[in-house]
Design a protein around this motif. Structure first.
Motif, PDB file in Angstrom:
ATOM      1  N   MET A 226       0.844  -1.192   0.000  1.00 27.95           N
ATOM      2  CA  MET A 226       0.000   0.000   0.000  1.00 27.95           C
ATOM      3  C   MET A 226       0.879   1.241   0.000  1.00 27.95           C
ATOM      4  N   ARG A 227       1.777   1.262   1.017  1.00 27.55           N
ATOM      5  CA  ARG A 227       2.571   2.462   1.220  1.00 27.55           C
ATOM      6  C   ARG A 227       3.495   2.719   0.044  1.00 27.55           C
ATOM      7  N   ARG A 228       4.208   1.651  -0.322  1.00 24.98           N
ATOM      8  CA  ARG A 228       5.299   1.869  -1.253  1.00 24.98           C
ATOM      9  C   ARG A 228       4.825   2.098  -2.684  1.00 24.98           C
ATOM     10  N   HIS A 229       3.831   1.373  -3.085  1.00 23.56           N
ATOM     11  CA  HIS A 229       3.455   1.453  -4.501  1.00 23.56           C
ATOM     12  C   HIS A 229       2.114   2.134  -4.731  1.00 23.56           C
ATOM     13  N   ILE A 230       1.138   1.631  -4.007  1.00 17.71           N
ATOM     14  CA  ILE A 230      -0.225   2.036  -4.363  1.00 17.71           C
ATOM     15  C   ILE A 230      -0.465   3.503  -4.038  1.00 17.71           C
ATOM     16  N   LEU A 231      -0.108   3.885  -2.818  1.00 16.26           N
ATOM     17  CA  LEU A 231      -0.421   5.234  -2.379  1.00 16.26           C
ATOM     18  C   LEU A 231       0.245   6.271  -3.276  1.00 16.26           C
ATOM     19  N   ARG A 232       1.527   5.998  -3.545  1.00 20.39           N
ATOM     20  CA  ARG A 232       2.272   6.952  -4.348  1.00 20.39           C
ATOM     21  C   ARG A 232       1.633   7.126  -5.724  1.00 20.39           C
ATOM     22  N   ASN A 233       1.247   6.040  -6.314  1.00 20.53           N
ATOM     23  CA  ASN A 233       0.630   6.138  -7.632  1.00 20.53           C
ATOM     24  C   ASN A 233      -0.749   6.767  -7.586  1.00 20.53           C
ATOM     25  N   ALA A 234      -1.452   6.470  -6.510  1.00 23.67           N
ATOM     26  CA  ALA A 234      -2.807   6.995  -6.401  1.00 23.67           C
ATOM     27  C   ALA A 234      -2.799   8.497  -6.184  1.00 23.67           C
ATOM     28  N   LEU A 235      -1.661   8.992  -5.704  1.00 28.46           N
ATOM     29  CA  LEU A 235      -1.584  10.425  -5.446  1.00 28.46           C
ATOM     30  C   LEU A 235      -1.732  11.238  -6.725  1.00 28.46           C
ATOM     31  N   VAL A 236      -1.371  10.644  -7.842  1.00 30.99           N
ATOM     32  CA  VAL A 236      -1.404  11.403  -9.096  1.00 30.99           C
ATOM     33  C   VAL A 236      -2.808  11.907  -9.446  1.00 30.99           C
ATOM     34  N   PRO A 237      -3.777  10.988  -9.564  1.00 31.12           N
ATOM     35  CA  PRO A 237      -5.123  11.511  -9.836  1.00 31.12           C
ATOM     36  C   PRO A 237      -5.655  12.356  -8.676  1.00 31.12           C
ATOM     37  N   GLY A 238      -5.240  12.023  -7.455  1.00 32.11           N
ATOM     38  CA  GLY A 238      -5.665  12.816  -6.297  1.00 32.11           C
ATOM     39  C   GLY A 238      -5.223  14.258  -6.443  1.00 32.11           C
ATOM     40  N   LEU A 239      -3.986  14.406  -6.862  1.00 27.49           N
ATOM     41  CA  LEU A 239      -3.428  15.728  -7.066  1.00 27.49           C
ATOM     42  C   LEU A 239      -4.195  16.463  -8.170  1.00 27.49           C
ATOM     43  N   SER A 240      -4.507  15.717  -9.229  1.00 34.02           N
ATOM     44  CA  SER A 240      -5.261  16.334 -10.318  1.00 34.02           C
ATOM     45  C   SER A 240      -6.602  16.837  -9.824  1.00 34.02           C
ATOM     46  N   VAL A 241      -7.240  16.017  -8.994  1.00 35.99           N
ATOM     47  CA  VAL A 241      -8.538  16.429  -8.473  1.00 35.99           C
ATOM     48  C   VAL A 241      -8.395  17.727  -7.700  1.00 35.99           C
ATOM     49  N   LEU A 242      -7.384  17.777  -6.842  1.00 34.30           N
ATOM     50  CA  LEU A 242      -7.204  18.975  -6.033  1.00 34.30           C
ATOM     51  C   LEU A 242      -6.891  20.193  -6.906  1.00 34.30           C
TER      52      LEU A 242
END
Lengths: 313, 506, 293
Positions: A226-242
């Motif tokens: 979760m921490r190492r791979h998933i979260l980091r990658n998921a941050l990309v669309p999250g950032l776009s949303v913000l």
């Protein structure tokens, strides 16, 4: 130096947008009935007094000339003078900007504090009851009117319980922190559902991707992955949303600043509209538009940094 | 004539004092020093006393400058920077001696030339000159003596001199540029400007040279603009401010029972009215206008919009203004209204009523009026426009009907009467010649009872036009924390903070 | 539609950019579709039958019964500050807000789809111009634009519809353009091109049908945003002029009473919320169906 070139390019592309925004505001506000001079002079103004004031403010010039003067001044960094405050707009905006920035940054942080854990919880066991609950809440919150939420939060968490100040900006950092909590929460709850949906979806995608499956098979723990791979990658669309939400933030600040009596840019804009202070409305829109553009550029840079696959062009 | 004590209704814990300190439930003596935080509707928008027109700017500058005369908390016009007025037998020459030892906050003593310069500035200005047209000359025989010569005798002179704009400032702005002075006005009042954060608040500090010994009690006053009604009250309840102007009427009751604060309700000095444009159908017919006036349920408006705190208005002059014909019983007479409509041929057109948006009282009043008029067969369409647009349409006569309001800035009928005359009856398009004649007679009349009679006649004439239809007189109201002592408001709705103190421990 | 209350119009951008939405719908959402549709049908029915269902005329004032509590005989949800029946106003408000919400989405959907398709398909300067216009609207505090437009046009239903059309088309243009760009290079389009079909024919016959379904789905969620915008305008006093019932105006009217008569504010807000849930569930469900196809 690609990042620098990228920023320069984006700003250059942004230029026509900014000019378009000022032109649009200029045309719109001059179409609206209502006269700044009459407004300043109050109910008992004589026509002569109104005409004299219009002349002093240059409002008797033709519209293209007025717009030309506005742009000309802008080129020299001068935002003009407010007719209702009788003061240069630069300092006026500079005093209001921190309030709005506080609101936007604070709301972003709260949205992340709410959204990231919930999305994580939901994505950890997709299809489970937690996931269902989070999904339902994020769907329901999509239709949450922020003005309504603001009123209720102010009344219940502010006035009745006395937990937080229900109104105002507060004094000092700690004061701002507690005074701005309810308004920021109001804005954050508007964005959080989008953030949750984006994060959850992306986490699920990544979780089933080959490299995560490989990592898992190598014996990495669920949380480790979760921490190492998933979260980091998921941050990309999250950032776009913000980033994309910035224009929403800016819109929301207008209503929220009104409800919570915050002396920010949105409030200045509403006051400018109601007193037909053309210069103020134009300048504030300009500043807000620039804010939106800059935030988007920063978000794109951050995306590029987070996800090397996306080429920053 | 109604010239009663102005602290008409006092609610909750607050006792609106008549100048003195009020008793209060909370313990602790009035502190010398301290800061009072006061939430106003808006920040000061204009700090130039000669051009300002909005209530919040007027409230602020009234703490900074003082005039030869002053409207006190009892609603009386009393000598202030002048010690009195020796009037000549023909009533045309007024000789006033200045109070000795009065200084501006800069330390410079006040002389007759400052007085002359100030009054002439108002006279030559754009905003308030209409009140000064009767002044023929201003003489300064001695530094402490001013001689005002009038064109016609006027009973309104002292009230006019008490207008905030006639607050004395140093001649030639004390050598400053007008623009600089308008950032930081100088006067003889209890306070001076310490800081002005435009668009949010003004900080006032005590004037160290103030001539009334022992005043002001406060060290500092913050006037904070909080446009949102609910926001002001939240801040009052959350103790972020000590005083809040105009708490929303629906909340007055719950505020009073909340404890720790009270709501002071003062003289009903603002008139809310329905202006009917006599140049537009169907209001070009006096019968229709009268029917409208009869059909309106003023008591329902007061109940719904003001939670009962107001009076049905019978005149464009609020009950707090001397010689006002004041109140009426407010009962609607729908039968009579209907018969008038019938005589007028039952006009069927839909009437557009402009509703300035964003104000609860206007909104409520307009909706009740709409229902009332529908009952006599007048279809009403409410057009909600923001205040600036509504004002423009109203002032340019580009309207059929609109809800509006009017307040007097002086305690004399002459201000509103002369504006009525000059503006075709508050832009309703009526012929104001008969009123103009009565007005000039009344202003010159020295005999009190005769003057009262003339003003009664004048108000009847205006009322008979049914063009500017008065609805209700609205009191000024302030929510005040129990820690605040001696808060008082004069008949024009302006507070005087020189006597105010805050209790220890607040 | 974004405008101050709710969520950004721009949602489709990131959807388009990351393709996340497509993959997000991995769980079949038949139940959401059904619940959403049923809820919406109920609300629509209530709105359409408001005249029949409402106990009294929503504009009728009763000075003798101001601020009656819910449960008062004759007024199941109580009365407001003018003595008007809250239930009747709620039902008529549903009619106002829902019909405006649905009505207002049509023009932006049609205009935005057409413009976006052209921009995406033709590319070049057409695309550049369109995208600058899109950026322009997005860079704008949209609520301000909406307020200004409604001012210019004078508050009322028509000006709200026009103002929303002027602003909201960009969302569809952006969404459509992204999809067209993706579809343009798909095999079947290339094949059609090689087969000698004209641009217009390809666009209308092949590309658009695939795009329209997506846009209609987005439009369903967009109605939520429009309702939020309309009620925000009502709250600011710039919506449908009184005495017409509108949920936003009901909340604005109730604001001074939130201390003692809190239900006056809670009830219309809850109505907006529930309508939003119905539309969002329906939108999600429809999107999932398209996905599976």
């Amino acid at each position: 130096m690609t990042a620098l070139r990228f920023v320069a390019r984006r700003l250059l592309i942004g230029l026509p947008v900014v000019i378009g925004v000022t032109l649009l505001v200029f045309v719109l506000i001059h179409l609206v009935p209502g006269n700044p001079a009459r407004n300043a002079l109050g109910t008992r103004a004589t026509p002569q007094a109104v005409a004299a004031l219009e002349h002093r403010w240059g409002l008797d010039k033709s519209l293209p000339e007025q717009y030309g003067r506005f742009v000309g001044r802008l080129a020299t960094g001068d935002l003009g003078t407010s007719t209702s405050y009788n003061e240069a707009i630069g300092p006026l905006v500079a005093r209001r900007l921190p309030v709005t920035l506080w609101l936007i940054v604070y709301a972003t942080i709260l949205a992340c504090l709410i959204g990231v854990p919930l999305a994580l919880l939901a994505a950890t066991r997709p299809g489970g009851w937690v996931d269902g609950a989070v999904r339902f809440v994020s769907v329901a919150a999509l239709g949450l009117p922020s003005f309504w939420l603001g009123i209720l939060l102010a009344e219940w968490l502010g006035v009745r319980s006395g937990l937080f100040p229900a109104s105002g900006f507060g004094e000092g950092f700690a004061g701002h922190l507690s005074s701005m909590f309810l308004p920021s929460l109001t804005v954050a709850l508007g964005v959080a559902p989008l953030l949750i949906r984006a994060l959850r979806a992306e986490m699920l995608t990544v979780a089933t991707s080959d490299y995560v499956v490989t990592a898992r098979s190598k014996g990495l723990s669920r949380w480790g992955v979760m921490r190492r791979h998933i979260l980091r990658n998921a941050l990309v669309p999250g950032l776009s949303v913000l980033a994309v939400s910035v224009s929403f933030f800016v819109g929301a600040t207008i209503v929220v600043e009104k409800i919570f009596a915050l002396p920010g840019l949105g409030d200045l804009m509403l006051q400018g509209i109601s007193s037909r202070d053309f210069q103020v409305v134009q300048s504030v829109t300009l500043v807000l538009a620039l804010l939106v553009i800059v935030v988007n550029i920063i978000a794109d840079l951050a995306t590029g940094w987070l996800d090397p696959r996306i080429e920053v062009r | 004539m109604i010239r009663t004590a102005l602290a008409l209704l006092v609610a909750g814990a607050l006792v609106a004092g008549c100048g003195g300190e009020s008793s209060s439930k909370s313990s602790g003596p009035v502190q010398k020093g301290g800061t009072l935080r006061l939430a106003t509707l808006h920040d000061v928008t204009d700090f130039n006393p000669f051009t300002m027109t909005d209530n919040d700017s007027i409230r602020a500058v009234s703490q900074i400058t003082e005039g030869l005369y002053k409207t006190d908390a009892r609603g009386k016009v009393v000598p202030w920077l002048a010690t009195g007025d020796q009037t000549s037998a023909d009533g045309l020459t007024h000789t006033m001696k200045l109070r000795p030892g009065v200084k501006f906050s800069t330390g410079k003593p006040v002389t007759s030339s400052d007085v002359k310069w100030t009054l002439q500035k108002v006279q030559g200005g754009e905003t308030w000159s209409f009140l000064m047209t009767n002044i023929k000359s201003i003489g300064t025989p001695k530094p402490d003596t001013v001689v005002i010569k009038l064109k016609q005798p006027s009973a309104a002179l002292h009230a006019v001199l008490a207008l905030f704009a006639n607050g004395i400032v140093p001649a030639n702005y004390g050598g400053e540029k007008e623009s600089a002075f308008a950032q930081k006005p100088i006067g003889t009042g209890p306070f001076q400007v310490a800081r002005w954060d435009k668009g949010s608040k003004v900080v006032l500090e005590r004037n160290p040279t103030y001539w009334r010994k022992g005043f002001p009690k406060l060290d500092k006053v913050e006037l904070i603009g909080v446009p949102d009604d609910s926001g002001r009250i939240s801040q009052l309840r959350g103790k972020q401010v000590d005083v809040a102007v105009s708490p929303p009427w629906p909340q007055v009751k719950s505020l009073q029972s909340a404890g720790g604060l009270g709501v002071g309700i003062y003289a009903p000095s603002q008139i809310r009215a329905l202006a009917l444009n006599t140049k537009k159908a169907p209001f070009d017919d006096a019968k229709v206008r009268e029917a409208v006036s009869l059909a309106l349920d003023r008591n329902a408006m007061i109940d719904a919009a003001l939670a009962g705190n107001g009076k049905p208005a019978g005149s464009f002059l609020a009950p707090s203004v001397p010689y006002s014909s004041g109140e009426q019983d407010g009962a609607a007479d729908v039968a009579q209204a209907k018969s008038l409509m019938q005589q007028a041929g039952n006009p069927t057109a839909t009437v557009e009523v402009i509703l300035p948006s964003g104000e609860q009282v206007f909104n409520t009043v307009a909706q009740i009026a709409q229902q009332n008029l529908q009952a006599i067969g007048l279809k009403v369409k409410l057009v909600s426009l923001d205040q600036a647009a509504a004002l423009e349409k109203y002032q340019e006569g580009d309207y059929t009907a609109t809800v509006t309001g009017i307040t007097s800035d002086i305690l004399d009928p002459s201000e509103l009467v002369s504006y009525y005359v000059a503006s075709e009856g508050f832009t309703t398009g009526v012929d104001t010649k008969p009123v103009a004649k009565l007005a000039s007679q009344a202003e010159q009349e020295a005999d009190e009872s005769r003057r009262a009679q003339l003003y009664a006649e004048l108000q009847q004439k205006v009322a008979d036009e049914h063009a500017f239809v008065p609805l209700m007189a609205v009191p000024y109201s302030y929510g005040v924390s129990d820690t605040v002592k001696g808060f008082a408001v004069n008949g024009t709705g302006i507070f005087d903070l020189s006597n105010v103190g805050v209790a220890k421990g607040s | 539609m974004s405008a101050g209350a709710g969520i950004p119009t721009a949602a489709p951008t990131w959807l388009g950019r990351s393709g996340a939405v497509a993959r997000a719908r991995r769980t079949p959402r038949q139940s959401e579709l059904v619940i959403g549709a049923a809820l919406l049908a109920l609300i629509l029915l209530a709105a359409l039958l408001a005249g029949v269902l409402a106990p009294v005329d929503p504009a009728r004032q009763d000075p003798a019964q101001l601020l009656a509590a819910p449960g008062t005989p004759g007024h199941p949800l109580g009365t407001d500050h003018l003595g008007r029946d809250v239930l009747s106003r709620l039902l008529h408000g549903a009619r106002t807000d829902l019909l405006i919400g649905i009505g207002a989405v049509i023009a932006p959907l049609v205009i935005g789809t057409a413009v976006g398709a052209l921009a995406g398909y033709l590319g070049g300067w057409v695309d550049a111009v369109v995208m600058r216009m899109v950026d322009l609207v997005f860079a704008f505090p949209i609520l301000v634009l909406l307020i200004a437009l409604v001012f210019v046009l004078e508050p009322g239903v028509v000006s709200i519809l026009v103002a929303i059309a002027v602003i909201d088309w960009v969302a569809y243009a952006r969404l459509t353009r992204a999809q067209v760009l993706r579809e343009k290079d798909l095999d079947y389009v290339l094949a059609a091109r090689v087969g000698g079909l004209t641009h217009r024919r390809i666009l209308v016959r092949h590309v658009l049908p695939n795009v329209i379904a997506q846009n209609v789905v987005y439009a369903v969620s967009d109605v939520v945003l429009i309702i939020l915008a309309v009620t925000t305008l009502g709250f600011l006093g710039l919506g449908i002029p009184p005495p017409a019932a509108d949920w936003g105006q009901m909340i604005a009217d109730a604001q001074p009473y939130v201390g003692a008569q809190w239900w006056l504010a809670v009830i219309p807000g809850a109505a907006i919320l529930i309508t939003g849930i119905a539309l969002s569930l329906l939108g999600d469900g429809l999107a999932a169906r398209i996905e599976r196809r």
